[in-house]
Design a protein around this motif. Structure first.
Motif, short mmCIF file in Angstrom:
data_model
loop_
_atom_site.label_atom_id
_atom_site.label_comp_id
_atom_site.label_asym_id
_atom_site.label_seq_id
_atom_site.Cartn_x
_atom_site.Cartn_y
_atom_site.Cartn_z
N ARG A 1 -18.68 -17.92 18.96
CA ARG A 1 -17.49 -18.74 18.75
C ARG A 1 -17.83 -20.23 18.92
O ARG A 1 -18.59 -20.59 19.81
CB ARG A 1 -16.40 -18.37 19.74
N ASP B 1 -18.83 -17.29 13.12
CA ASP B 1 -17.94 -17.17 14.28
C ASP B 1 -17.86 -15.74 14.80
O ASP B 1 -17.39 -15.51 15.92
CB ASP B 1 -16.54 -17.65 13.92
N ARG B 2 -18.30 -14.76 14.00
CA ARG B 2 -18.29 -13.38 14.48
C ARG B 2 -19.40 -13.16 15.52
O ARG B 2 -19.31 -12.22 16.31
CB ARG B 2 -18.49 -12.43 13.30
#
Length: 234
Positions: free
Chosen positions: A233, A229-230
């Motif tokens: 997203r 998710d970094r």
């Protein structure tokens, strides 16, 4: 992750060299599912199993032999990539006086001329997908062809994966083609975010979605901390 994993489908016993979180997850997913023969490393000197346990030593000499013999598939990042797959990770602007200094050429020329090299782009935009890169680091199809047989023997760019879709070079002149759209993305969105004219069919397919088993592996086994998710997203 699925589109990155698919880059190593049916690769056999080749060394996967994913650079970045999402490509790394993709390579490990591929090995756990449809490409069990894939070789993974700790990024330094050891071949490792699915749980990261060392399985063997990969001396530098052997690593170079795999690189120069086409038995490695790298997935690198890009600062710029153009219609023929030339990659730039060195500088933005004129080389003599760039406006931005980046990583430098690194191993990009050797990677692209000696083994298959794919690319991962977490944020697709016209700043990244440009008509012509400011500096050639990874060699594209046009420059490889101009250099002759010594450059084209192992040169291949299987795919470019971005947060909008998957791209390849399966065209007569080896210019970039929109191969699939990620679910929820339109071809117009991709065109607006690309700084050159893309080849695309009238009915571009969607990138396949992960199966329940693949989702479980990603969420519970390969990346339980959600590091993916970094970069992109959900």
């Amino acid at each position: 992750m699925i589109a990155c994993a698919e880059a190593w489908r049916d690769s056999g016993e080749v060394l996967a060299s994913p650079m970045g979180t999402v490509p790394g997850i993709g390579a490990r997913l591929a090995k756990r599912t449809f490409s069990p023969g894939l070789l993974l490393t700790d990024g330094e000197a050891l071949l490792v199993g699915l749980d990261g346990t060392p399985e063997g030593w990969l001396p530098y000499r052997q690593h170079l032999a795999m690189v120069t013999g086409g038995r490695r598939h790298v997935m690198m990042g890009v600062s710029q990539v153009d219609r023929f797959g030339n990659q730039n990770i060195s500088c933005i602007g004129d080389w003599a006086q760039p406006t931005r200094q980046l990583l430098g050429v690194r191993g990009a020329p050797v990677n692209t001329l000696n083994n298959p090299t794919s690319y991962w782009v977490p944020r697709h935009s016209t700043r990244v997908f440009v008509e012509k890169v400011d500096m050639v680091c990874g060699v594209g199809y046009d420059n490889a062809a101009a250099a002759g047989p010594s450059a084209t023997r192992y040169h291949r760019i299987p795919r470019v994966v971005s947060d909008l879709g998957v791209f390849d070079f399966e065209t007569p002149d080896h210019s970039m083609r929109l191969a699939s759209l990620h679910p929820g993305v339109t071809a117009d969105q991709v065109r607006e975010a690309t700084g050159f004219a893309l080849t695309a069919s009238a009915d571009v397919p969607f990138t396949r979605e992960p199966s329940p088993a693949e989702l479980r592996l990603i969420r519970e086994v390969i990346d339980p901390d959600g590091l993916r998710d970094r970069e992109v997203r959900a």
